[in-house]
Every structure is written in C-alpha cells, then in structure tokens.
Design a protein around this motif. Structure first.
Motif, PDB file in Angstrom:
ATOM      1  N   ALA A 173       0.847  -1.037  -0.266  1.00 37.06           N
ATOM      2  CA  ALA A 173      -0.009  -0.448   0.387  1.00 37.06           C
ATOM      3  C   ALA A 173       1.024   0.778  -0.170  1.00 37.06           C
ATOM      4  CB  ALA A 173      -1.263   0.507   1.099  1.00 37.06           C
ATOM      5  N   ARG A 174       1.491   1.310   0.637  1.00 36.87           N
ATOM      6  CA  ARG A 174       3.286   2.436   0.696  1.00 36.87           C
ATOM      7  C   ARG A 174       3.284   2.142  -0.760  1.00 36.87           C
ATOM      8  NH1 ARG A 174       7.859   3.371   1.004  1.00 36.87           N
ATOM      9  NH2 ARG A 174       8.495   2.170   1.071  1.00 36.87           N
ATOM     10  N   VAL A 175       3.886   1.904  -1.307  1.00 39.15           N
ATOM     11  CA  VAL A 175       4.900   1.849  -2.341  1.00 39.15           C
ATOM     12  C   VAL A 175       3.740   1.897  -3.485  1.00 39.15           C
ATOM     13  CG1 VAL A 175       6.418   0.030  -3.887  1.00 39.15           C
ATOM     14  CG2 VAL A 175       6.681   0.029  -2.023  1.00 39.15           C
ATOM     15  N   LEU A 176       2.559   2.162  -3.731  1.00 38.48           N
ATOM     16  CA  LEU A 176       1.636   1.920  -4.291  1.00 38.48           C
ATOM     17  C   LEU A 176       1.323   3.189  -4.226  1.00 38.48           C
ATOM     18  CD1 LEU A 176       0.385  -1.809  -5.119  1.00 38.48           C
ATOM     19  CD2 LEU A 176       1.701  -0.398  -7.347  1.00 38.48           C
ATOM     20  N   ASP A 177       0.865   3.621  -2.678  1.00 45.51           N
ATOM     21  CA  ASP A 177       0.405   4.653  -2.445  1.00 45.51           C
ATOM     22  C   ASP A 177      -1.189   4.046  -2.769  1.00 45.51           C
ATOM     23  OD1 ASP A 177      -0.066   7.293  -1.366  1.00 45.51           O
ATOM     24  OD2 ASP A 177       0.681   8.394  -2.640  1.00 45.51           O
ATOM     25  N   ALA A 178      -1.478   3.170  -2.483  1.00 49.30           N
ATOM     26  CA  ALA A 178      -3.436   2.960  -2.425  1.00 49.30           C
ATOM     27  C   ALA A 178      -3.854   2.143  -1.263  1.00 49.30           C
ATOM     28  CB  ALA A 178      -2.937   1.942  -4.217  1.00 49.30           C
ATOM     29  N   ARG A 179      -5.171   1.123  -1.049  1.00 47.21           N
ATOM     30  CA  ARG A 179      -5.524   0.899  -0.219  1.00 47.21           C
ATOM     31  C   ARG A 179      -5.263  -0.700  -1.161  1.00 47.21           C
ATOM     32  NH1 ARG A 179     -10.258  -0.979  -0.411  1.00 47.21           N
ATOM     33  NH2 ARG A 179     -11.648   0.676  -1.665  1.00 47.21           N
ATOM     34  N   VAL A 180      -4.975  -1.656  -0.651  1.00 50.63           N
ATOM     35  CA  VAL A 180      -4.672  -3.061  -1.372  1.00 50.63           C
ATOM     36  C   VAL A 180      -5.440  -3.618  -0.312  1.00 50.63           C
ATOM     37  CG1 VAL A 180      -2.668  -4.787  -1.506  1.00 50.63           C
ATOM     38  CG2 VAL A 180      -2.092  -2.372  -2.219  1.00 50.63           C
ATOM     39  N   THR A 181      -6.204  -4.567  -1.016  1.00 51.56           N
ATOM     40  CA  THR A 181      -6.685  -5.902  -0.351  1.00 51.56           C
ATOM     41  C   THR A 181      -7.119  -7.812  -0.945  1.00 51.56           C
ATOM     42  OG1 THR A 181      -8.048  -3.537   0.116  1.00 51.56           O
ATOM     43  CG2 THR A 181      -9.418  -5.742   0.758  1.00 51.56           C
ATOM     44  N   ILE A 182      -6.876  -8.310  -0.232  1.00 53.40           N
ATOM     45  CA  ILE A 182      -7.650  -9.704  -0.741  1.00 53.40           C
ATOM     46  C   ILE A 182      -8.680 -10.041  -0.547  1.00 53.40           C
ATOM     47  CG2 ILE A 182      -6.214 -11.486  -0.351  1.00 53.40           C
ATOM     48  CD1 ILE A 182      -3.411 -10.334  -0.564  1.00 53.40           C
ATOM     49  N   THR A 183      -9.100 -10.965  -1.049  1.00 56.46           N
ATOM     50  CA  THR A 183     -10.784 -11.490  -0.700  1.00 56.46           C
ATOM     51  C   THR A 183     -10.293 -12.181  -1.358  1.00 56.46           C
ATOM     52  OG1 THR A 183     -11.804 -10.447  -2.632  1.00 56.46           O
ATOM     53  CG2 THR A 183     -11.926  -9.066  -0.170  1.00 56.46           C
ATOM     54  N   THR A 184     -11.606 -12.913  -0.658  1.00 57.82           N
ATOM     55  CA  THR A 184     -11.459 -14.618  -0.802  1.00 57.82           C
ATOM     56  C   THR A 184     -12.489 -14.941  -2.975  1.00 57.82           C
ATOM     57  OG1 THR A 184     -13.649 -15.825  -0.059  1.00 57.82           O
ATOM     58  CG2 THR A 184     -11.453 -15.400   1.495  1.00 57.82           C
ATOM     59  N   ALA A 185     -12.927 -15.987  -3.181  1.00 58.25           N
ATOM     60  CA  ALA A 185     -14.200 -16.559  -4.036  1.00 58.25           C
ATOM     61  C   ALA A 185     -15.227 -15.639  -3.070  1.00 58.25           C
ATOM     62  CB  ALA A 185     -14.102 -17.115  -4.746  1.00 58.25           C
ATOM     63  N   GLN A 186     -15.579 -16.074  -1.921  1.00 61.01           N
ATOM     64  CA  GLN A 186     -16.858 -15.688  -1.578  1.00 61.01           C
ATOM     65  C   GLN A 186     -16.789 -14.307  -1.116  1.00 61.01           C
ATOM     66  OE1 GLN A 186     -14.893 -18.366  -0.817  1.00 61.01           O
ATOM     67  NE2 GLN A 186     -15.767 -19.501  -2.150  1.00 61.01           N
TER      68      GLN A 186
END
Length: 494
Positions: free
Chosen positions: A166-179
């Motif tokens: 998130a710091r390097v990309l200057d973004a919100r980074v999220t990981i979710t499952t298929a559900q």
C-alpha cells in the motif's frame, strides 16, 4: 522477482523548453502537457503516418509557395493525433507563418519555433535518450520495490506485505476470497485521505492462483493512475501473497496426511504395528461416536477430486479431513456422528457423480474395525457411479435380528461371492449390476440408465446372473431374499 522490458515513457513539454541546447521557442502552449514520440514529416498529407500523441517536426517545404494552405496542414496533423508542432524557420519560411499560429491556437495544438541551426535529428535524439533514461530509472525503481516486497514477504507476515505494498503503490490494497470474505487490507495515508475526501481512485485487480475450489483476488485502489510498472508490482505482490496464503494449505495437507496415517495404524489398514496411542485425534462427538464412510471411484484422479471437495468443505467449517486408503480406488472417511448425512453428501458437490459412497452407521471409536470397513467397502463397490447407500435403508427391525443377519450374510456371500469370482476372472460387472437391479426394484430400464448401458445389455446380464446363481428373480420371494441379502452389513441404526 518479476521483470519488465523498458517502456518509453511520456515526456513533458516543460522538459523540452528547459533543454537549452535545443533552443526552442514556444509560440502556442499545448493543451496536452506531454508527448510520446518525436517525428519529422514533410509530406503534404501525412495523416496515415502520424503517430498519436506525437510532436511533429516540419519546415513546411511542401507549402513553399502556398503559405495560406498551412492552416489546413495543421488541421490534418491535429486530426491525425499530433499534440504539437515544431516548425523549423530560416529554410523555407523566415518565420512561422501567422496562419500556422492561428490554427494551432484554435485547435489547442502546441507550436514551437525551431531555429535553423538546430537540426531535427538533435531533437529526436534528445527526446529518445531522455525517454530511455526515465524508463530505466522507472524500471530500477520497480526492481527496488519488488526486492523490498520480497524481503517483507520472507518474514512471513501477510499484513506486513499488504502494508508495504500500500505504501509503495500509494493505494488501498485488499485481498478477498472467492466468496468476498476479507483476508487482509492496508491503506496508505494518501489513499485514506483521498477516500475520505471522496476523490477518484484508480482501480485494478488481479486473480491469484486457484487452489482446489478456492482462489483469492488482490484489489488495488490507487491515488494515481497505475502505470505498466505499477501493474507489474501488483502482480508481484499477488504472487508473494499467494505463497503466504499457501502455507496454511500446506500445513493443512500435512495434518490431513497425519490423520490418514493415524487412521491406517489405528485400524490396521496398512499392516503396521500400532505406533500411535488409541486416543489419537479423531472426529468423534461428545458420546465418543463417529461415522465411517467409504468413497470409491474408478480412477485415483476422480477419488482425489472428491476428497479435495470434502477437504474444502471441512476447512470451511473449521475441521480437518480424516481419510485413509482402504484399497485401490477406495478410501475410508470418518466424520462426526452428529454431522447430518445430507451435509456430508452435499460436500461432494459436482464430484459426487464421479464416486460411489457407502455411508455406515455411527459406531463407537473403539468398535470401528476392519469388518465394519470391509462391509462398507464391499457395498460401495457394488454401487453405480454417482450413487450412494445409506444406513437405516430399511426400517424393518427383524432384519437386525442376529439369526436373520447371519442368514442374510451367508446368502450374500453365496450369491455375490460367486458373481465376484466371475467378475474377477472375466472382467464382467455382474455383482454391481445385480445390486443396481435390486435397488431399482427389478426395472431394467432404470437399471440400464443407472449403469450407463443399453437395456438389452442389462437384460442379458440379469439372465446370466440368474444362471450363475441358480435363482429366478422373477419370483417375488427370491427377489426379496436377494434384495435383503444385498443389504447385509449396510443396515443398522442411523
């Protein structure tokens, strides 16, 4: 580490003006602040050759005696995608014609005067060298960021990886499952401020590796538009996150293997002496009861797929899979006695059509032995693919009388033992055919459909079975006796 080839980046016109050796003079400010390529052109109509987002260099030689037509020339360059013109003076025209200046201003296309002493090739070369310098600097920045993320991931923390990404990309980074279940998220201060202010964020997503029926998705909401290097970094982050998420799966697989080994040793399925205490971890309820199930398939791959489906369902419920091979193509599975049978069968999902499932009665863990498992395995082997047998298939209590059970077991051994010998010697399928025929009430059409064979083939098999077993299945009493004997070892309280 992921690598990308060098990509020529856009240059700002401010860089072009600040490059003193080129000595350009701006006459009309471009509406587009950047350009991608510099190309000389002296064609009167160069529309098909003009590249989008380009700075076109010309001395207007095709319009030497037709200066009034240069306005039309500027129009067609703008229509072709040029964002600026570098007009060379001192050769064809002593100064930039007013019609060129007026048309450029009207079209919002940049206009720069190029002195005669500055050759066009020097502008082309300078732009190309600056693009390569910036491109390699961007690539080095990417490599440094990839190395940083890799170093962070080796510490084994998914949260740390997401925070650094998130710091390097200057973004919100999220990981979710298929559900759409949240696995982890992190937001840079700039992205958080932009979200709070309702500003537009640039979105990108990457689907990570599929494992069994599961996969994860990495989503990025960035403050700035994502470049090719940024997208490469997103893919790198997804690969690292996938490895971190795979570790629990690998540990789970090891735990499942341990459960399988424990079952094999405890039940003597592998022939080893007991190496583990009888109180090994097993799926028993509060009363110490468990339910055995035998799953059989025609091929190991189909069996593995079915067991993977069961493992996925067990993981979703916070459990482990308890399974041990019984024989080639069949596996014993233990589930808690209080788990509904319908839930277990549903867990197979689409793989149910690939296997035969014999569900046994609940038993005390200490009473689970090779006889119980053998009876279930025999029953599973006689089912058609996609079929299952259930405990308590009949509610007639007299069938559980010891004398009746012994008589039916003897009759079963006589009939099906003979058919099994014939199947083994000649590669026939008489034992399973008889079971399916009995389960479908002697209906040839339904039997043929369940076995996936022609009705005439089913009729011929039943005729041969009656001949081998010396029985007349058209006689109701004989049919009933044969049917109940086929259930021997499978009936009992649920």
């Amino acid at each position: 580490m992921l690598y990308t080839r060098a990509v020529l980046v856009d240059l700002n016109f401010s860089w072009l003006l600040n490059s003193r050796p080129l000595a350009l003079r701006q006459l009309v400010a471009p509406s587009n602040p950047t350009f991608s390529v510099v190309q000389p052109s002296e064609l009167e109509d160069a529309s098909e050759f003009i590249q989008p987002h380009s700075l076109v260099l010309t001395v207007g030689i095709a319009f030497k005696d037709r200066a009034a037509e240069l306005g039309r020339y500027v129009d067609h360059l703008a229509d072709a995608g040029a964002v600026a013109i570098g007009f060379g003076t001192g050769l064809t025209f002593p100064a930039v014609p007013e019609t060129v200046v007026d048309t450029a201003r009207r079209r919002g296309i940049g206009l720069f005067e190029v002195p005669r002493r500055i050759p066009f090739i020097s502008i082309v070369t300078a732009a190309h060298q600056e693009q390569r310098r910036r491109s390699f600097a961007e690539q080095q920045k990417l490599f440094d960021a990839q190395e940083l993320l890799t170093h962070t991931a080796t510490a084994g923390s998914l949260d740390a990886l997401l925070k650094e990404s998130a710091r390097v990309l200057d973004a919100r980074v999220t990981i979710t499952t298929a559900q759409d279940v949240l696995v982890g998220t992190a937001t840079s201060p700039a992205a958080a401020a932009a979200e709070e202010a309702g500003e537009k964020l640039y979105y990108s997503s990457y689907r990570m590796a599929v494992r069994g029926a599961r996969h994860h998705t990495l989503e990025v909401h960035a403050v700035r538009q994502l470049t090719a290097s940024s997208r490469s970094l997103v893919r790198h982050c997804a690969g690292l996150a996938d490895m971190l998420l795979a570790r629990p799966s690998e540990l789970r697989a090891a735990r499942n293997e341990l459960n399988s080994f424990a079952l094999s040793v405890r039940l003597g399925l592998g022939g080893e002496t007991s190496l583990l205490p009888p109180q090994f971890d097993s799926p028993i309820d509060e009363s110490g009861l468990t339910r055995p199930i035998v799953v059989a398939a025609d091929g190991q791959r189909d069996l593995d797929r079915a067991l993977a489906a069961l493992d996925d369902a067990a993981e979703d419920n916070g459990h482990f899979l308890y399974a041990a091979p019984v024989a080639r193509g069949s596996t014993l599975v233990l589930v808690r006695a209080d788990q509904p049978i319908s839930e277990v069968l549903q867990a197979f999902g689409p793989t149910a059509r690939l296997v035969r499932v014999a569900v046994g009665r609940v038993v005390a863990a200490e009473d689970l032995n090779a006889d119980v498992i053998g009876a279930l395995a025999a029953g599973a082997g006689l089912l058609a693919l996609g079929e299952h047998s259930l405990p308590g298939i009949t509610q007639l209590p007299w069938l559980r009388e010891p004398a009746v059970e012994r008589a039916l077991a003897a009759r079963r051994a006589e009939l099906f033992g003979r058919l099994s010998i014939e199947d083994e010697r000649h590669g026939t399928d008489y034992a399973r055919t008889l079971t399916v025929y009995l389960r479908h009430g002697g209906q040839l059409a339904q039997t043929a459909e369940a076995l996936g064979i022609h009705r005439h083939t089913a009729r011929n098999r039943i005729a041969r079975i009656q001949e081998l077993c010396e029985v007349d299945l058209s006689d109701p009493a004989t049919f009933a006796e044969t049917f109940f004997s086929s259930l021997s070892g499978l009936v009992g309280p649920a």
